[in-house]
Design an enzyme around this catalytic site. Sequence first.
Site, PDB file in Angstrom:
ATOM      1  N   HIS A  38     -11.748 -12.732 -29.150  1.00 35.20           N
ATOM      2  CA  HIS A  38     -10.944 -13.958 -29.302  1.00 35.20           C
ATOM      3  C   HIS A  38     -10.832 -14.370 -30.767  1.00 35.20           C
ATOM      4  O   HIS A  38     -10.675 -15.545 -31.073  1.00 35.20           O
ATOM      5  CB  HIS A  38     -11.539 -15.111 -28.490  1.00 35.20           C
ATOM      6  CG  HIS A  38     -11.911 -14.729 -27.086  1.00 35.20           C
ATOM      7  ND1 HIS A  38     -11.034 -14.802 -26.032  1.00 35.20           N
ATOM      8  CD2 HIS A  38     -13.065 -14.220 -26.582  1.00 35.20           C
ATOM      9  CE1 HIS A  38     -11.639 -14.388 -24.930  1.00 35.20           C
ATOM     10  NE2 HIS A  38     -12.862 -14.008 -25.242  1.00 35.20           N
ATOM     11  N   SER A  57       4.397 -12.436 -56.097  1.00 31.55           N
ATOM     12  CA  SER A  57       5.408 -13.411 -55.703  1.00 31.55           C
ATOM     13  C   SER A  57       6.212 -13.789 -56.934  1.00 31.55           C
ATOM     14  O   SER A  57       5.674 -13.878 -58.036  1.00 31.55           O
ATOM     15  CB  SER A  57       4.707 -14.646 -55.134  1.00 31.55           C
ATOM     16  OG  SER A  57       5.559 -15.769 -55.234  1.00 31.55           O
ATOM     17  N   LYS A  84      -0.299 -14.903 -56.525  1.00 30.86           N
ATOM     18  CA  LYS A  84      -0.242 -14.180 -55.258  1.00 30.86           C
ATOM     19  C   LYS A  84      -0.344 -12.664 -55.405  1.00 30.86           C
ATOM     20  O   LYS A  84       0.193 -12.074 -56.312  1.00 30.86           O
ATOM     21  CB  LYS A  84       1.085 -14.491 -54.531  1.00 30.86           C
ATOM     22  CG  LYS A  84       1.199 -15.908 -54.023  1.00 30.86           C
ATOM     23  CD  LYS A  84       0.340 -16.160 -52.788  1.00 30.86           C
ATOM     24  CE  LYS A  84       0.804 -15.359 -51.612  1.00 30.86           C
ATOM     25  NZ  LYS A  84       1.604 -16.094 -50.668  1.00 30.86           N
ATOM     26  N   GLU A 102       2.086  -5.366 -43.885  1.00 32.04           N
ATOM     27  CA  GLU A 102       3.023  -6.303 -43.245  1.00 32.04           C
ATOM     28  C   GLU A 102       4.300  -5.584 -42.810  1.00 32.04           C
ATOM     29  O   GLU A 102       4.825  -5.819 -41.721  1.00 32.04           O
ATOM     30  CB  GLU A 102       3.395  -7.434 -44.206  1.00 32.04           C
ATOM     31  CG  GLU A 102       2.294  -8.457 -44.385  1.00 32.04           C
ATOM     32  CD  GLU A 102       2.685  -9.499 -45.418  1.00 32.04           C
ATOM     33  OE1 GLU A 102       2.953 -10.641 -45.029  1.00 32.04           O
ATOM     34  OE2 GLU A 102       2.746  -9.171 -46.611  1.00 32.04           O
TER      35      GLU A 102
END
Length: 467
Positions: free
Chosen positions: A160, A281, A287, A294
């Site tokens: 979980h 970024s 970043k 991804e």
Amino acid sequence: MSQATNQSWGGRFSEPTDAFVARFTASVNFDQRLARQDIQGSIAHATMLARVGVLTEEERDAIINGLTEIQGEIERGEFQWSVPLEDVHMNIEARLTDKIGITGKKLHTGRSRNDQVATDIRLFMRDEIDVIEVELTRLRDGMIELAEREADTIMPGFTHLQTAQPVTFGHHLLAWQEMLARDHERLLDCRKRVNVMPLGSAALAGTTYPIDRHVTAELLGFDRPAENSLDAVSDRDFAIEFTSFASILLMHLSRMSEELVLWTSAQFNFIDLPDRFCTGSSIMPQKKNPDVPELVRGKTGRVYGHLMALLTLMKSQPLAYNKDNQEDKEPLFDAVDTVRDCLKAFADMVPAIEPKKESMYEAARRGFSTATDLADYLVRKGVAFRDAHEIVGLSVAYGLKTKKDLSEMSLEELKQFSDIIEQDVFEVLTLEGSVAARNHIGGTAPDQVRAAANRAREALAALKGAS
Ligand code: ARG
């Protein structure tokens, strides 16, 4: 060539195809990707026709030389693809006739584009499966090696997405590896059914020429000729099987990607991915984004889409060939490209994962990950499991209040919950003790992980030997 239509099949037509319809039905813009396999198939077909006396040896040689030159023209980018000529098959045949004259027109004896295209796609899929298998093997190799290196590295295991029990990072990596081992078997299984030859089925019923399909199959490296001509020209199961293999593989890669994305975040801080797999970024200078995992996660969607497209394409199709089947190529090509690139990305990236061991260890220490170990300890001392569960639950509640992990409590503190607890409890409450105790096949103990890595390496070698 018909006077009225300018097409090789135009004999019975009295007017040319509508210009839009010609464009709408043409496939050459995408099926030219099958050119190499189309020529390979044609050379084998001509060789067989000469072997059974349908073509002379001179005709065969003229055809083979012409096709070989065309292959060169295509490779050098000199070949002029023509949309009015519809598809890769007729483009190449027309060029052959340009080059060698009337003999070129004999190549299509005893053959149809229906068995020709089915053969081309199977040859193409076989080639691509072999390339994909190399990348998959490279990824599995790298994963097994990293798992072995990280057999002692402790991290929290989750259920979980909540800290559950400590595991080793090596064990986690070998879980990924098991997924890929099953994908690998599925790929090789699919290859068996890809490697069957439709050629000789002609349009749908077979041909009246005395062809020898065993000869053609052997020349093309197929395991055998397909049994039934109607089935062979219309069957695209192999494309569906491949995209279903691809969908399951991408589903696995998306799960791994998700974990990599989570682990690189400041909140988890479990791993570092080298800069070459990340981008920055344009607005936030701090970043470093895990773009490669991804993107792999995102590309899963298009592969599922291709599987649905092919299943739906084949649904309710009557025997035998229907033009619908021309729609098999673009999904299949994109699925092949996506799988190959995603595997390459992963095979390059996985060995470069840098675990942040202290941070993983710290995370495993938080969240009472050895609570089950305390319960098992009590059971070994004679407490019934349900009662042990209750005792540990009370200890955890105390730990939450006092902000102490179980291993940070003193013996006196632990004894409040059960006076059976003795000094030896601390051996099981440490993370090292917890993982080492799961010492059976499939368990997370470091020695078991090392043994599992060895078995995985042997299984991979056996699979490579078998293919
Ligand atoms: N371009 C066609 C395809 O990809 C080739 C077979 C066409 N056959 C036919 N009879 N129209 O399926």
